[in-house]
Scaffold this motif. Structure first.
Motif, PDB file in Angstrom:
ATOM      1  N   SER A 198       0.844  -1.196   0.000  1.00 32.30           N
ATOM      2  CA  SER A 198       0.000   0.000   0.000  1.00 32.30           C
ATOM      3  C   SER A 198       0.876   1.241   0.000  1.00 32.30           C
ATOM      4  O   SER A 198       1.938   1.264   0.612  1.00 32.30           O
ATOM      5  CB  SER A 198      -0.923  -0.001   1.228  1.00 32.30           C
ATOM      6  OG  SER A 198      -0.178  -0.181   2.414  1.00 32.30           O
ATOM      7  N   MET A 199       0.430   2.260  -0.711  1.00 30.49           N
ATOM      8  CA  MET A 199       1.191   3.493  -0.872  1.00 30.49           C
ATOM      9  C   MET A 199       0.708   4.570   0.087  1.00 30.49           C
ATOM     10  O   MET A 199      -0.399   4.476   0.625  1.00 30.49           O
ATOM     11  CB  MET A 199       1.068   4.007  -2.310  1.00 30.49           C
ATOM     12  CG  MET A 199       1.517   3.011  -3.359  1.00 30.49           C
ATOM     13  SD  MET A 199       3.280   2.668  -3.235  1.00 30.49           S
ATOM     14  CE  MET A 199       3.462   1.403  -4.488  1.00 30.49           C
ATOM     15  N   ASP A 200       1.511   5.599   0.279  1.00 32.64           N
ATOM     16  CA  ASP A 200       1.066   6.728   1.080  1.00 32.64           C
ATOM     17  C   ASP A 200       0.614   7.861   0.161  1.00 32.64           C
ATOM     18  O   ASP A 200       0.587   7.730  -1.061  1.00 32.64           O
ATOM     19  CB  ASP A 200       2.150   7.179   2.064  1.00 32.64           C
ATOM     20  CG  ASP A 200       3.419   7.650   1.354  1.00 32.64           C
ATOM     21  OD1 ASP A 200       3.313   8.232   0.254  1.00 32.64           O
ATOM     22  OD2 ASP A 200       4.519   7.442   1.903  1.00 32.64           O
ATOM     23  N   HIS A 201       0.273   8.993   0.766  1.00 34.30           N
ATOM     24  CA  HIS A 201      -0.332  10.088   0.015  1.00 34.30           C
ATOM     25  C   HIS A 201       0.580  10.661  -1.072  1.00 34.30           C
ATOM     26  O   HIS A 201       0.096  11.276  -2.015  1.00 34.30           O
ATOM     27  CB  HIS A 201      -0.746  11.205   0.969  1.00 34.30           C
ATOM     28  CG  HIS A 201       0.418  11.893   1.626  1.00 34.30           C
ATOM     29  ND1 HIS A 201       1.078  11.355   2.721  1.00 34.30           N
ATOM     30  CD2 HIS A 201       1.052  13.054   1.337  1.00 34.30           C
ATOM     31  CE1 HIS A 201       2.049  12.165   3.080  1.00 34.30           C
ATOM     32  NE2 HIS A 201       2.065  13.195   2.264  1.00 34.30           N
ATOM     33  N   ARG A 202       1.877  10.437  -0.977  1.00 34.07           N
ATOM     34  CA  ARG A 202       2.784  10.978  -1.997  1.00 34.07           C
ATOM     35  C   ARG A 202       2.514  10.380  -3.366  1.00 34.07           C
ATOM     36  O   ARG A 202       2.769  11.017  -4.398  1.00 34.07           O
ATOM     37  CB  ARG A 202       4.237  10.701  -1.605  1.00 34.07           C
ATOM     38  CG  ARG A 202       4.727  11.432  -0.370  1.00 34.07           C
ATOM     39  CD  ARG A 202       6.127  10.983  -0.015  1.00 34.07           C
ATOM     40  NE  ARG A 202       6.161   9.564   0.308  1.00 34.07           N
ATOM     41  CZ  ARG A 202       7.292   8.870   0.473  1.00 34.07           C
ATOM     42  NH1 ARG A 202       8.463   9.476   0.323  1.00 34.07           N
ATOM     43  NH2 ARG A 202       7.244   7.582   0.779  1.00 34.07           N
ATOM     44  N   TYR A 203       1.993   9.170  -3.391  1.00 36.17           N
ATOM     45  CA  TYR A 203       1.784   8.473  -4.654  1.00 36.17           C
ATOM     46  C   TYR A 203       0.312   8.173  -4.935  1.00 36.17           C
ATOM     47  O   TYR A 203      -0.011   7.574  -5.951  1.00 36.17           O
ATOM     48  CB  TYR A 203       2.556   7.149  -4.645  1.00 36.17           C
ATOM     49  CG  TYR A 203       4.020   7.327  -4.317  1.00 36.17           C
ATOM     50  CD1 TYR A 203       4.894   7.858  -5.264  1.00 36.17           C
ATOM     51  CD2 TYR A 203       4.510   6.982  -3.063  1.00 36.17           C
ATOM     52  CE1 TYR A 203       6.233   8.041  -4.954  1.00 36.17           C
ATOM     53  CE2 TYR A 203       5.849   7.161  -2.756  1.00 36.17           C
ATOM     54  CZ  TYR A 203       6.710   7.684  -3.699  1.00 36.17           C
ATOM     55  OH  TYR A 203       8.031   7.859  -3.403  1.00 36.17           O
TER      56      TYR A 203
END
Length: 219
Positions: A163-168
């Motif tokens: 899972s990705m964070d808000h940057r991506y």
């Protein structure tokens, strides 16, 4: 060989599993989950700063929040969110404004219901495709509770979740630009006079010429 959960333009959330060249689609029938959350936040008076979804997530963490049963609409591989939103809007008028329930109750209940629907169809997709890897992106994919629920399901199946964070996960413009770069690098060009905007552009309509054409086999 992994799954991607993302918001795709205004055709909204899509669960699509890139298994070599096999694409297994699960789409929302009416409104997008992100749109549902945004509209819900406005109904209960949550701020847009930094984002409606983030503020819903924080409200839902209230340890005193109680679960309210909401409509759960999964039709095969598809989901529907408009009925849930209509139900919640009525709950606001009938109960929230009278102090019978709290904003935290609604936020917690909405998250648990919507995310359970997403986890269910993702698990079904994994079973159909015979895959055990899930990649989760998209604005709603930033939600830690969704990541937790999806992670539990994937772990039970002996798989892995990335899972990705808000940057991506937030800027769809960047995602679209990256797809354009890949297309250009592989010789896909369009004259300006021949270009147009397609509001409901589905991911399965894109010819991914930058991926090798490989025959898919169920593992």
């Amino acid at each position: 060989m992994c799954g991607v959960w993302e918001k795709c333009c205004s055709d909204c959330f899509v669960v699509h599993f890139f298994v070599l060249f096999c694409v297994f689609h699960t789409v929302r029938i009416d409104i997008a989950i992100g749109n549902c959350l945004d509209r819900f936040a406005r109904v209960i008076g949550l701020s847009n700063d930094p984002s409606p979804g983030y503020n819903i997530e924080q409200e839902a963490k209230d340890p005193n929040a109680k679960f309210i049963e909401l409509p759960y609409v999964v039709k095969g591989m598809d989901v529907s969110f408009s009925g849930i939103l209509t139900f919640v809007e009525q709950e606001v008028k009938d109960k929230l404004e009278k102090g019978l329930i709290t904003r935290a109750d609604l936020c917690f209940s909405l998250q648990e219901t919507l995310f359970a629907m997403l986890v269910e169809i993702t698990e079904r997709t994994m079973a159909h495709c015979g895959q055990n890897q899930v990649l989760m992106v998209g604005g709603v994919g930033c939600n830690r509770r969704l990541q937790e629920m999806m992670g539990d399901m994937v772990k039970q199946r002996g798989g892995t979740l990335c899972s990705m964070d808000h940057r991506y996960c937030i800027d769809n413009g960047a995602m679209i630009a990256q797809a354009g770069i890949l297309a250009l690098q592989h010789g896909e060009t369009t004259e300006m006079k021949d270009t147009w905007c397609t509001q409901r552009y589905r991911t399965d309509q894109v010819e991914a010429i930058w991926r090798p054409a490989t025959v898919w086999k169920h593992t």
